[in-house]
Design a protein around this motif. Sequence first.
Motif, PDB file in Angstrom:
ATOM      1  N   ASP A 451      43.594  45.984  60.463  1.00  0.00           N
ATOM      2  CA  ASP A 451      42.841  44.783  60.839  1.00  0.00           C
ATOM      3  C   ASP A 451      42.339  44.842  62.281  1.00  0.00           C
ATOM      4  O   ASP A 451      41.803  43.854  62.791  1.00  0.00           O
ATOM      5  N   GLN A 452      42.507  45.985  62.936  1.00  0.00           N
ATOM      6  CA  GLN A 452      42.137  46.110  64.341  1.00  0.00           C
ATOM      7  C   GLN A 452      40.654  46.479  64.462  1.00  0.00           C
ATOM      8  O   GLN A 452      40.259  47.640  64.391  1.00  0.00           O
ATOM      9  N   TRP A 453      39.804  45.460  64.644  1.00  0.00           N
ATOM     10  CA  TRP A 453      38.360  45.684  64.710  1.00  0.00           C
ATOM     11  C   TRP A 453      37.951  46.482  65.948  1.00  0.00           C
ATOM     12  O   TRP A 453      36.961  47.218  65.921  1.00  0.00           O
ATOM     13  N   ALA A 454      38.707  46.357  67.026  1.00  0.00           N
ATOM     14  CA  ALA A 454      38.358  47.072  68.262  1.00  0.00           C
ATOM     15  C   ALA A 454      38.546  48.576  68.138  1.00  0.00           C
ATOM     16  O   ALA A 454      38.119  49.328  69.009  1.00  0.00           O
ATOM     17  N   ASP A 455      39.174  49.020  67.057  1.00  0.00           N
ATOM     18  CA  ASP A 455      39.373  50.452  66.852  1.00  0.00           C
ATOM     19  C   ASP A 455      38.054  51.216  66.822  1.00  0.00           C
ATOM     20  O   ASP A 455      37.970  52.366  67.250  1.00  0.00           O
ATOM     21  N   ALA A 456      36.995  50.562  66.383  1.00  0.00           N
ATOM     22  CA  ALA A 456      35.672  51.209  66.308  1.00  0.00           C
ATOM     23  C   ALA A 456      35.092  51.507  67.679  1.00  0.00           C
ATOM     24  O   ALA A 456      34.132  52.276  67.798  1.00  0.00           O
ATOM     25  N   LEU A 457      35.668  50.920  68.734  1.00  0.00           N
ATOM     26  CA  LEU A 457      35.179  51.150  70.090  1.00  0.00           C
ATOM     27  C   LEU A 457      35.998  52.180  70.841  1.00  0.00           C
ATOM     28  O   LEU A 457      35.765  52.421  72.034  1.00  0.00           O
ATOM     29  N   THR A 458      36.973  52.810  70.161  1.00  0.00           N
ATOM     30  CA  THR A 458      37.814  53.801  70.837  1.00  0.00           C
ATOM     31  C   THR A 458      37.702  55.186  70.226  1.00  0.00           C
ATOM     32  O   THR A 458      38.234  56.150  70.779  1.00  0.00           O
ATOM     33  N   LYS A 459      37.055  55.311  69.080  1.00  0.00           N
ATOM     34  CA  LYS A 459      36.919  56.629  68.443  1.00  0.00           C
ATOM     35  C   LYS A 459      35.702  56.615  67.526  1.00  0.00           C
ATOM     36  O   LYS A 459      35.181  55.548  67.174  1.00  0.00           O
ATOM     37  N   PRO A 460      35.183  57.810  67.149  1.00  0.00           N
ATOM     38  CA  PRO A 460      33.979  57.873  66.297  1.00  0.00           C
ATOM     39  C   PRO A 460      34.169  57.195  64.952  1.00  0.00           C
ATOM     40  O   PRO A 460      35.263  57.165  64.419  1.00  0.00           O
TER      41      PRO A 460
END
Length: 460
Positions: A451-460
Amino acid sequence: LVPLPKDRQAVGCKWVFRIKENADGIVNRFKARLVAKGFHQIAGCDFNETFSPVIKPVTIRLIITLALTNKWDLFQLDVNNAFLNGHLEETIYMQQPQGFESSDKTLVCKLQKALYGLKQAPRQWFDRLKGTLLQLGFVASKCDPSLFVYKDKGHIIYILVYVDDIIITGTSNVVIQQLTTKLHSNFSLKQLGKLDYFLGIEIKSVADGTILLTQSKYIRDLLQKTKMAEAQPISSPMTANCKLTKASSDLFSDPSLYRSVVGALRYTTVTRPELSYAVNKVCQLMANPMDSHWTAVKRILRYLKGSIHHGLHFKAAPSSQPFTIKALYDADWASDPDDRRSTSGAVIYFGPNLVSWWSKKQQIVARSSTEAEYRSLTQVTTEVTWIQTLLVELSVPFQTPEIYCDNQSAVAITHNPVLHSWTKHMEIDIFFVREKVLAKELKVYHIPAIDQWADALTKP
């Protein structure tokens, strides 16, 4: 025209010709402007202070959310020849402009007002505009100096200033028109009506009362510039296993082109948060770009080709309760192959709308994933605190902000003095966040990684 003093140097000038286009690409008008060659100016003689504030993108998104929730209209103003309204504090001499030379070529122009191209021109214009707005009863925000607030007889009006582009909104269209008329008596204004095109961003009103912010024209122009207008679209801005590194020998033949295009891509992230990670990565390689780096840039352009009309969607928040502030953050530990620094990513929601986000490399090497996550948490807390302060200043009610993290150790540190041996070198960050949590000014929760949406801003 005056003789040039022996101890002074005249600043050069030139004519700049430009075609102004509307958001749909139709030619609006042809412009000719006399511009001073500011690079000829000497510090301490021709200019002193040059800094001029502009409205923060986060502030614009917050005000748009307030306007939608309260059903306010958003209007746009443009100041004609804004910099010419600034009053110079220094004495500046300029060469005679081409086509308007006097018979005596030894004479120079002694400038009475600011001119485009002068280093202090933006600052002098902002000071003049700020002084006028304060006389009209506005108060400058302490959190964002380019936001001005007017309160009178129960009415609230906001003015947001970005150099010569102005957004104005508030509770009463009548009061807005009265204030606009007063401003027009001091400066030459163009009333552009409802807000629809601002700083290259298209603001489209949707039938259901929501707003979509896109940069279709800006992206089309960028694709034309890079000769990628006919490129094959692609579904993602970066491959999942992409690891860009400085250690390569295939030097790119045109570094200036690389830097120009990557700089332009930076601006697309204003309405396209999903590009933040990919653009941040190619930005880190501008000093010495390689062919593999340019390939990554072209993939981003191909992604833009297939998603040219995508943008940021804004809708009204529930008016029956205070606004919510929710943030999600993540960190990819030691992800940089060159220096093993971690990448932080975060998103912040004000009500239902995304108002702030980033993807950036941390400034120091983290010794553990917990440390990387906690340093990312500190960045989020700082931004949330600034948003809180701005909302308090604007008298906007909001609930206690909530921050979500998928690292249980980082969440535990915010509530309890645990893992001391691992974290004693980062005590300032720990106490900064923990004090907010203990004072009930902040809530930090754990959420599953899925559920961590910010994950898309830390890796491709």
